[in-house]
Design a protein around this motif. Structure first.
Motif, PDB file in Angstrom:
ATOM      1  N   LEU A  71      14.448  15.700 -15.723  1.00  0.00           N
ATOM      2  CA  LEU A  71      14.343  14.555 -15.016  1.00  0.00           C
ATOM      3  C   LEU A  71      14.975  13.276 -15.611  1.00  0.00           C
ATOM      4  CD1 LEU A  71      10.404  14.626 -14.006  1.00  0.00           C
ATOM      5  CD2 LEU A  71      12.299  15.643 -12.874  1.00  0.00           C
TER       6      LEU A  71
ATOM      7  N   GLN B 128      12.490   9.007 -13.223  1.00  0.00           N
ATOM      8  CA  GLN B 128      11.714  10.182 -12.441  1.00  0.00           C
ATOM      9  C   GLN B 128      10.680  10.374 -13.320  1.00  0.00           C
ATOM     10  OE1 GLN B 128      14.736  12.679 -12.109  1.00  0.00           O
ATOM     11  NE2 GLN B 128      14.964  12.604  -9.952  1.00  0.00           N
TER      12      GLN B 128
ATOM     13  N   SER C 136       7.036   7.461 -24.640  1.00  0.00           N
ATOM     14  CA  SER C 136       6.669   8.612 -23.482  1.00  0.00           C
ATOM     15  C   SER C 136       5.296   9.320 -23.803  1.00  0.00           C
ATOM     16  CB  SER C 136       7.534   9.476 -23.203  1.00  0.00           C
ATOM     17  OG  SER C 136       7.307  10.783 -22.691  1.00  0.00           O
ATOM     18  N   GLY C 137       4.404   9.411 -22.774  1.00  0.00           N
ATOM     19  CA  GLY C 137       3.271  10.021 -23.259  1.00  0.00           C
ATOM     20  C   GLY C 137       3.736  11.501 -22.500  1.00  0.00           C
ATOM     21  N   LEU C 138       4.673  12.050 -22.242  1.00  0.00           N
ATOM     22  CA  LEU C 138       4.955  13.388 -21.504  1.00  0.00           C
ATOM     23  C   LEU C 138       5.295  14.347 -22.548  1.00  0.00           C
ATOM     24  CD1 LEU C 138       6.473  12.272 -18.255  1.00  0.00           C
ATOM     25  CD2 LEU C 138       3.983  12.716 -18.616  1.00  0.00           C
ATOM     26  N   ALA C 139       5.203  15.631 -22.264  1.00  0.00           N
ATOM     27  CA  ALA C 139       5.600  16.727 -23.096  1.00  0.00           C
ATOM     28  C   ALA C 139       6.951  17.176 -22.399  1.00  0.00           C
ATOM     29  CB  ALA C 139       4.802  17.707 -23.207  1.00  0.00           C
ATOM     30  N   PRO C 140       8.207  16.779 -22.815  1.00  0.00           N
ATOM     31  CA  PRO C 140       9.245  17.036 -22.039  1.00  0.00           C
ATOM     32  C   PRO C 140       9.588  18.633 -21.887  1.00  0.00           C
ATOM     33  CG  PRO C 140       9.927  16.262 -24.396  1.00  0.00           C
ATOM     34  CD  PRO C 140       8.493  16.100 -24.328  1.00  0.00           C
ATOM     35  N   ASP C 141       9.089  19.365 -22.543  1.00  0.00           N
ATOM     36  CA  ASP C 141       9.356  20.783 -22.323  1.00  0.00           C
ATOM     37  C   ASP C 141       8.556  21.475 -21.490  1.00  0.00           C
ATOM     38  OD1 ASP C 141      11.677  20.921 -24.413  1.00  0.00           O
ATOM     39  OD2 ASP C 141      10.174  20.503 -25.840  1.00  0.00           O
ATOM     40  N   LEU C 142       7.325  20.837 -21.054  1.00  0.00           N
ATOM     41  CA  LEU C 142       6.422  21.375 -19.987  1.00  0.00           C
ATOM     42  C   LEU C 142       6.984  20.922 -18.727  1.00  0.00           C
ATOM     43  CD1 LEU C 142       3.049  20.925 -21.800  1.00  0.00           C
ATOM     44  CD2 LEU C 142       4.584  22.709 -22.056  1.00  0.00           C
TER      45      LEU C 142
ATOM     46  N   SER D  84       2.294  20.822 -15.173  1.00  0.00           N
ATOM     47  CA  SER D  84       1.535  20.970 -16.823  1.00  0.00           C
ATOM     48  C   SER D  84       1.199  19.574 -17.217  1.00  0.00           C
ATOM     49  CB  SER D  84       2.387  21.973 -17.424  1.00  0.00           C
ATOM     50  OG  SER D  84       2.496  23.160 -16.967  1.00  0.00           O
TER      51      SER D  84
ATOM     52  N   ARG E 221       9.607  22.081 -12.251  1.00  0.00           N
ATOM     53  CA  ARG E 221      10.652  22.071 -13.360  1.00  0.00           C
ATOM     54  C   ARG E 221      10.146  21.276 -14.400  1.00  0.00           C
ATOM     55  NH1 ARG E 221      16.068  20.226 -10.530  1.00  0.00           N
ATOM     56  NH2 ARG E 221      16.829  21.756 -12.366  1.00  0.00           N
TER      57      ARG E 221
ATOM     58  N   ILE F 109       6.305  19.504 -14.683  1.00  0.00           N
ATOM     59  CA  ILE F 109       5.553  18.385 -14.313  1.00  0.00           C
ATOM     60  C   ILE F 109       4.325  18.693 -14.074  1.00  0.00           C
ATOM     61  CG2 ILE F 109       5.827  16.755 -12.197  1.00  0.00           C
ATOM     62  CD1 ILE F 109       8.787  17.307 -11.943  1.00  0.00           C
TER      63      ILE F 109
ATOM     64  N   SER G 281      11.881  17.274 -19.115  1.00  0.00           N
ATOM     65  CA  SER G 281      13.303  17.155 -19.753  1.00  0.00           C
ATOM     66  C   SER G 281      14.574  17.143 -18.681  1.00  0.00           C
ATOM     67  CB  SER G 281      13.495  17.984 -20.932  1.00  0.00           C
ATOM     68  OG  SER G 281      13.686  19.350 -20.219  1.00  0.00           O
TER      69      SER G 281
END
Ligand code: ATP
Ligand code: MG
Lengths: 257, 222, 339
Positions: free
Chosen positions: A154, A158, A94-100, A104, A149, A102, A152
């Protein structure tokens, strides 16, 4: 091979070699990709697909070899440089930061700043980002009711959709998708393939990595097969069937390249 | 298991004290009592503290488990209980050898009680007590402090006088302690008999003590 | 073409909103804080006085800068065990440097300004050491900052010979001056604290801090200069610890090698952050939470002394408080997974 050779490739790799310590992940890999072309990059687990795209995106630096964009030899000091050159990547891990949120995440690394003095002081325009994130996602066919939201909250699918949306929204020349249909159901996978086709229509060069061979055969123009860090086959998609592709990947039927 | 290494000890003791060849230390019991007397005098006990209007006193220690602190406080409390019934002692303030922790705690005691005196059992607590009273301003105007140990800052504070200054310092005799233990060590190594425990009386230093005497008891940072 | 991402719960019902408020860590902490103040005041009405609130604000100020330093570091996915000893070493070194100025009767404002710069500088060096060990030698933050902690605590003792350094009663008097319950010293600390909150939550720098702590790979892949950012965070934490050293110098009029060390100020600061709802795995934390966490810890430890509770019990109560906060957090996380 094809007429494509007369045009300048958007992206070209020449003789790339990469080691992780003593493990040789890539050996003398050369590939070319052109605008409006979808390339399928396939190979067994550990064949070096993700390693290759990390060299293209600047996460990894090759031990030797050249990365050439639009005919110009480039050297990435960080992923920032490749992004600036119009190359977007969807990473397998995953290249997403879960605590930020969507929004951001869509703007991660290129935050929208507020206008005037506050912007120069580094203040982010959160509302602007959330609004534009919605628009950007909608533009590439992903609709979400709220971007505030955190990721994390999702589901896996998603999250994947958000990550794809981010890559497509920002890509200028090249878009790299490392197993984008992971975590996705049949319907969502079909949507991703549509997104890839529309990216091709917009003139982007697409690198599509997948273990789902029917998907690869359906959507790509050319297929590059990696085995143990080497390119073992690079040919138009029309030359493959699921069986022959599988044979090439595993090395069971060595068809002439 | 007893080794043949001879151990000589100055100042604070430990629970393995019986294995020590010789131990020279200040007389903490006498010192604690002297502190109680000095504080009562400074607070003007006979006149200002009555059964109807008791005087609150705070006690600051570095640690509840240090032998010197414990001995001094025990003696101080015993003396106060016996001789000064009109003094109410608050729960100990534990500074953990940190002036600022002592200072914060004393600041609480000052604002929660009608504090008349502070017994600071060592240099750290004295440092915290003087700073707390100074910072309290008018609320601290009538608070008397008796400290322990002749740190340069404590002596400077006593001599300077005014708000938050020390009214008295109970001092050990560090120079004498050091000289004695070296004498005993040499003697013991020559096979002579030396006292197992020798306690030296503590000295009460006052603002009126001559500067030359103060200088003699000031602790020197090595 | 619509890869529809349906984010459920976009319409928040009143009932749900209420539940979210009640399980909100900051809200709970605020209620606890008010309850504590009322409790202590009920035991001793003198608690409700300007003088006592001034004491509370002052003690809060001695904790809040290192707690916010810890917030930055923890949100970025690290931990800093060095803040306490950095305060100690900055305080004693600066105290030694500025004592000649005090002796020569130099204006107190100049003396304290020089001391503040000196403390910030020494703090930056200490933070730089941690940053170097983490980014260049790949030590985990726990070990790297433990090294800095030991070096700082040791140096502070060596430099001070274990005795207080400097003697500056003028600084104490200044530390007590101000308006009402807010001294100038406290006002300066509070302004700095607000700036730190604004930077953390409203700027690009703060956003990178969260991104790195949430998923370092994602941050790097998004083009964020992760290494440079982490260096800056540890240096910032060092500077804030150094300023805390100066705070205690001004308050006591001298520097001490024990300041922030013997009372494990580093752990108290971490406790404030955890009570405030931050996650030790990074990516989650709020300025308001840390502020309230530090306030609750301050009110508890001061209030227990105020109502004359024996010192041995105070540590037990503070420990229990941290346990309750941690439980609350895990409960909240679980309840969120359910909804
Ligand atoms: N960070 C790393 N450190 C060490 N070795 C690595 C690392 N990443 C990959 N490798 C090794 O490099 C080789 C190629 O891995 P890579 O991830 O590129 O394979 P892949 O083709 O993407 O496989 P998959 O289909 O499982 O994703 C493997 O042998 C792998 O173990
Ligand atoms: Mg892979």
């Amino acid at each position: 091979m094809t007429i494509a050779d007369e045009r300048t490739p958007v992206l070209e790799l020449r003789n790339i070699t990469l080691h992780y310590g003593s493990v040789e992940a890539l050996h003398d890999v050369s590939i070319k990709s052109y605008a409006g072309e979808v390339i399928g990059l396939v190979g067994d687990n550990g064949a070096g697909k993700s390693s290759l795209i990390k060299v293209i995106s600047g996460v990894n630096t090759a031990d030797s070899g050249e990365v050439i964009v639009d005919g110009v030899r480039r050297h990435w000091r960080s992923p920032h440089d490749s992004m600036a050159a119009g190359i977007e990547t969807l990473y397998q891990d995953s290249g997403l930061a879960p605590d930020l949120s969507i929004g951001s995440n869509i703007f991660l690394g290129r935050e929208k700043r507020r206008s005037g003095l506050l912007g120069r002081l580094g203040f982010v325009d959160q509302r602007g980002m959330e609004r534009e994130a919605l628009e950007q996602l909608a533009r590439v066919g992903i609709t979400i009711p709220a971007t505030q939201r955190t990721v994390s909250e999702l589901s896996g699918g998603q999250r994947q959709a958000v990550a794809i949306g981010r890559a497509i929204a920002w890509a200028k020349h090249v878009i790299i998708l490392d197993e984008p249909t992971n975590h996705l159901g049949a319907r969502q996978s079909a949507e991703v393939l549509k997104v890839i086709k529309s990216a091709r229509e917009q003139g982007l060069s697409v690198l599509f990595i997948s273990h789902s061979l029917p998907h690869v055969l359906e959507v790509t123009d050319r297929i590059i097969v990696l085995r143990l860090g080497r390119v073992v086959r690079d040919a138009p998609t029309s030359e493959f069937t699921v069986e022959s592709l599988l044979g090439t990947i595993t090395g069971l039927n060595e068809s002439p390249s | 298991m007893r080794s043949h290494i001879k151990v000589f000890n100055v100042d604070s003791g430990s629970s393995y004290q019986r294995n020590i060849t010789s131990w020279v230390t200040g007389n903490n019991t006498q010192g604690g009592k002297a502190a109680a007397d000095a504080l009562a005098t400074a607070m003007n006990y006979t006149k200002d503290c009555t059964a109807a209007k008791k005087c609150d006193v705070a006690i600051g220690v570095s640690s509840l488990t240090t032998s010197t602190d414990a001995a001094r406080v025990a003696a101080f409390k015993a003396e106060v209980t016996a001789k000064y019934p009109n003094i109410t002692m608050l729960n100990d303030v534990v500074s953990q050898s940190q002036p600022s922790v002592a200072q914060s705690a004393f600041a609480q005691d000052i604002s929660a009680h009608n504090l008349a005196g502070i017994f600071a059992v060592d240099g750290t607590d004295a440092e915290g007590a003087t700073a707390a009273v100074k910072a309290a301003g008018s609320a601290g105007a009538s608070i008397k402090i008796v400290g322990y140990d002749g740190y340069a800052n404590n002596i400077a504070s006593m001599v300077a006088g005014g708000l938050g200054s020390l009214s008295a310092i109970i001092s050990q005799q560090p120079t004498l302690e050091g000289m004695l233990i070296i004498k005993y060590a040499v003697a013991a190594l020559q096979g002579k008999k030396v006292p197992h425990l020798q306690t030296l009386p503590n000295i009460t230093l006052l603002p009126s003590t001559p500067a030359s005497v103060l200088a003699k008891y000031q602790y020197v940072a090595s | 073409m619509s890869t529809s991402v349906d984010v459920s719960g976009s319409e928040v019902t009143t009932d749900r909103r209420l539940r979210r408020v009640v399980t909100n860590q900051q809200f709970v902490l605020f209620v606890v804080l008010i309850a504590l103040i009322l409790f202590f005041a009920s035991r001793n009405s003198l608690f409700f006085r300007v003088g006592e609130f001034s004491n509370l604000f002052t003690d809060f100020s001695g904790l809040v800068l290192i707690a916010l330093a810890e917030t930055y570091v923890i949100v970025a996915g690290g931990i800093d065990l060095a803040v306490g000893s950095t305060a100690a070493v900055s305080g004693v070194v600066a105290a030694g440097w500025i004592q000649p100025l005090v002796n020569h009767g130099v204006n107190q404002a100049v003396v304290l300004l020089v001391g503040t710069l000196a403390c910030a500088f020494i703090g930056a060096l200490a933070g730089g050491l941690s940053a170097l060990l983490i980014t260049a030698f790949d030590l985990v933050p726990f070990v790297a900052t433990l090294v800095t902690y030991s070096v700082g605590a040791g140096l502070a003792l060596v430099i001070s010979h274990g005795a207080p350094v400097g003697y500056n009663p003028g600084a104490i008097y200044w530390s007590a001056s101000g308006i009402g319950m807010i001294t100038w010293l406290v006002a300066i600390v509070l302004v700095l604290a607000v700036v730190l909150g604004v930077v953390l939550h409203l700027t690009v720098y703060g956003r990178y801090n969260f991104a790195i702590g949430s998923n370092e790979f994602a941050a790097r892949a998004a083009g964020i200069a992760v290494r440079r950012h982490l260096i800056s965070v540890y240096v910032l934490a060092g500077v804030l610890a150094g300023l805390t050293g100066m705070f205690f110098y001004i308050r006591s009029g001298s520097g001490a090698a024990t300041t922030g060390v013997t009372n494990s100020a580093n752990l108290v600061a971490i406790a404030a952050v955890v009570i405030g709802g931050a996650s030790l795995t990074g990516g989650v934390g709020r300025w308001a939470g840390t502020m309230l966490g530090a306030a609750v810890l301050t009110v508890v430890s001061d209030g227990l002394i105020f109502i004359n509770v024996p010192p041995t019990w105070i540590q037990v109560v503070v420990g229990a408080l941290i346990a309750v906060a941690a439980l609350l957090q895990s409960f909240r996380r679980r309840s969120r997974r359910v909804t």
